[in-house]
Design a protein around this motif. Structure first.
Motif, PDB file in Angstrom:
ATOM      1  N   CYS A  77      -1.940  13.630   7.440  1.00 47.88           N
ATOM      2  CA  CYS A  77      -2.871  12.896   6.566  1.00 47.88           C
ATOM      3  C   CYS A  77      -4.033  13.759   6.097  1.00 47.88           C
ATOM      4  O   CYS A  77      -4.370  13.786   4.902  1.00 47.88           O
ATOM      5  CB  CYS A  77      -3.412  11.666   7.284  1.00 47.88           C
ATOM      6  N   ILE A  93       2.505   4.484   5.993  1.00 44.58           N
ATOM      7  CA  ILE A  93       3.179   3.282   6.471  1.00 44.58           C
ATOM      8  C   ILE A  93       3.712   3.518   7.879  1.00 44.58           C
ATOM      9  O   ILE A  93       4.420   4.501   8.120  1.00 44.58           O
ATOM     10  CB  ILE A  93       4.351   2.903   5.547  1.00 44.58           C
ATOM     11  N   ASP A  94       3.379   2.633   8.791  1.00 43.79           N
ATOM     12  CA  ASP A  94       3.852   2.763  10.168  1.00 43.79           C
ATOM     13  C   ASP A  94       4.065   1.376  10.764  1.00 43.79           C
ATOM     14  O   ASP A  94       3.312   0.448  10.471  1.00 43.79           O
ATOM     15  CB  ASP A  94       2.855   3.550  11.020  1.00 43.79           C
ATOM     16  N   PRO A  97       1.144  -0.639  15.367  1.00 39.97           N
ATOM     17  CA  PRO A  97      -0.282  -0.949  15.135  1.00 39.97           C
ATOM     18  C   PRO A  97      -1.226   0.000  15.862  1.00 39.97           C
ATOM     19  O   PRO A  97      -2.368   0.178  15.443  1.00 39.97           O
ATOM     20  CB  PRO A  97      -0.421  -2.389  15.659  1.00 39.97           C
ATOM     21  N   TYR A  99      -1.058   3.266  15.979  1.00 40.74           N
ATOM     22  CA  TYR A  99      -1.347   4.370  15.074  1.00 40.74           C
ATOM     23  C   TYR A  99      -2.182   3.905  13.877  1.00 40.74           C
ATOM     24  O   TYR A  99      -3.122   4.593  13.456  1.00 40.74           O
ATOM     25  CB  TYR A  99      -0.059   5.018  14.587  1.00 40.74           C
ATOM     26  N   ILE A 100      -1.833   2.757  13.313  1.00 38.86           N
ATOM     27  CA  ILE A 100      -2.572   2.256  12.154  1.00 38.86           C
ATOM     28  C   ILE A 100      -4.034   1.994  12.517  1.00 38.86           C
ATOM     29  O   ILE A 100      -4.955   2.361  11.777  1.00 38.86           O
ATOM     30  CB  ILE A 100      -1.915   0.983  11.593  1.00 38.86           C
ATOM     31  N   ASP A 101      -4.280   1.382  13.659  1.00 38.88           N
ATOM     32  CA  ASP A 101      -5.655   1.124  14.099  1.00 38.88           C
ATOM     33  C   ASP A 101      -6.409   2.429  14.324  1.00 38.88           C
ATOM     34  O   ASP A 101      -7.596   2.538  13.983  1.00 38.88           O
ATOM     35  CB  ASP A 101      -5.654   0.298  15.389  1.00 38.88           C
ATOM     36  N   LYS A 104      -7.298   3.963  10.892  1.00 36.92           N
ATOM     37  CA  LYS A 104      -8.391   3.216  10.255  1.00 36.92           C
ATOM     38  C   LYS A 104      -9.742   3.586  10.866  1.00 36.92           C
ATOM     39  O   LYS A 104     -10.764   3.621  10.172  1.00 36.92           O
ATOM     40  CB  LYS A 104      -8.156   1.713  10.407  1.00 36.92           C
ATOM     41  N   PRO A 114      -3.962   2.956   4.995  1.00 38.77           N
ATOM     42  CA  PRO A 114      -2.980   2.797   6.068  1.00 38.77           C
ATOM     43  C   PRO A 114      -2.386   1.386   6.043  1.00 38.77           C
ATOM     44  O   PRO A 114      -3.126   0.400   5.922  1.00 38.77           O
ATOM     45  CB  PRO A 114      -3.797   3.033   7.341  1.00 38.77           C
ATOM     46  N   VAL A 115      -1.061   1.295   6.142  1.00 44.93           N
ATOM     47  CA  VAL A 115      -0.365   0.009   6.045  1.00 44.93           C
ATOM     48  C   VAL A 115       0.524  -0.192   7.261  1.00 44.93           C
ATOM     49  O   VAL A 115       1.344   0.676   7.591  1.00 44.93           O
ATOM     50  CB  VAL A 115       0.485  -0.061   4.765  1.00 44.93           C
ATOM     51  N   LEU A 116       0.388  -1.339   7.900  1.00 43.96           N
ATOM     52  CA  LEU A 116       1.282  -1.712   8.993  1.00 43.96           C
ATOM     53  C   LEU A 116       2.504  -2.367   8.379  1.00 43.96           C
ATOM     54  O   LEU A 116       2.425  -3.453   7.794  1.00 43.96           O
ATOM     55  CB  LEU A 116       0.582  -2.683   9.948  1.00 43.96           C
TER      56      LEU A 116
END
Length: 208
Positions: A77, A93-94, A97, A99-101, A104, A114-116
Motif C-alpha cells: 500500500c 480489498i480483504d 477485518p 487487516y482492514i481495521d 484504517k 480499504p474495503v472489507l
C-alpha cells in the motif's frame, strides 16, 4: 482502562494485544496468518525486492485507480501511494477485518480506501466508489489454496474490471494463478524474485 476493567479482560486477550503491540505490523500479519492460513499467502510480508519488481511495469502517469487484493498490513500500500498521482485512488480489498481495521488506523491518505469484502466482488466495489474500471489490479492471494471456484471467479472478475491496456499483477509461490489468468489474459509476462521468503513467481497479465 482502570484495574477493575483490566481484570475483566481475559488474560489470553491481554497477552495477544501485548504481543501485537510488541511486534507491530509483523504481529498483526502473523495473527492474520494463524487465524486464516488458507487466505494469507505467506507467514511474513513480501520483500522490498518483490515490491520493486512487481510494480516496475506500471505506468503511474496514467493510473487513476489501482486495486489490491489481500493487502495484509500494507506492505504494498505505502509504495503504491508513493507512486500514485495526486488524483489517483487506491482501493484495497480483504476478507479479514483484522487487516482492514489495522490499515484504517495506520494509513491516513485521502486516496486510500480499504474495503472489507471479497475480491470476486471487485466490479461492484469499484462501481460503488465512483469508478467504471481499474487501471491495475495487484494480488498476492494464494490461488492454489483458495476454496474451489474462488480463483477462477476472481480472475474473470478482474479481467472484466480492467480497462484495455491495464494489467493484473500477481505474485505467488506456485504457478496455479497463471492457469486461471490464462483463460482471460492472452499476454502474460513472467518473472521470478529469489530475494523473498519464500522465493516467488511474478505474473503480469495484460488486457488487450
Amino acid at each position: 482502562m482502570n484495574p477493575t476493567e483490566l481484570a475483566e479482560v481475559p488474560l489470553s486477550h491481554r497477552m495477544k494485544q501485548r504481543f501485537k503491540k510488541l511486534m507491530g505490523p509483523w504481529g498483526v500479519f502473523l495473527q492474520g496468518f494463524i487465524e486464516h492460513p488458507v487466505m494469507v499467502g505467506s507467514i511474513i510480508p513480501s520483500s522490498r525486492f518483490t515490491i520493486q519488481k512487481m510494480l516496475a511495469p506500471v505506468n503511474w502517469s496514467e493510473c487513476k485507480l489501482f486495486v489490491e487484493y489481500g493487502p495484509g498490513v500494507g506492505t504494498f500500500c505505502r509504495p503504491v501511494l508513493e507512486r500514485l498521482p495526486r488524483d489517483g485512488t487506491l482501493i484495497v480489498i480483504d476478507t479479514n477485518p483484522l487487516y482492514i481495521d489495522y490499515l484504517k488506523a495506520t494509513i491516513a491518505d485521502s486516496r486510500f480506501i480499504p474495503v472489507l469484502g471479497s475480491a470476486a466482488d471487485v466490479e461492484q466495489i469499484v462501481r460503488a466508489h465512483g469508478h467504471d474500471h481499474a487501471d491495475y489490479v495487484l494480488s498476492g492471494l494464494p490461488f492454489s489454496t483458495l476454496p474451489d471456484g474462488v480463483g477462477p471467479a476472481i480472475a474473470a472478475a478482474t479481467h472484466r474490471v480492467l480497462r484495455p491496456g491495464g494489467a493484473f499483477l500477481v505474485y505467488q509461490f506456485s504457478a496455479k494463478a497463471r492457469d486461471f489468468m490464462a483463460r482471460h489474459f492472452h499476454r502474460i509476462d513472467q518473472g521470478f524474485e529469489p530475494l523473498n521468503v519464500l522465493p516467488c513467481k511474478l505474473f503480469w497479465g495484460w488486457k488487450d
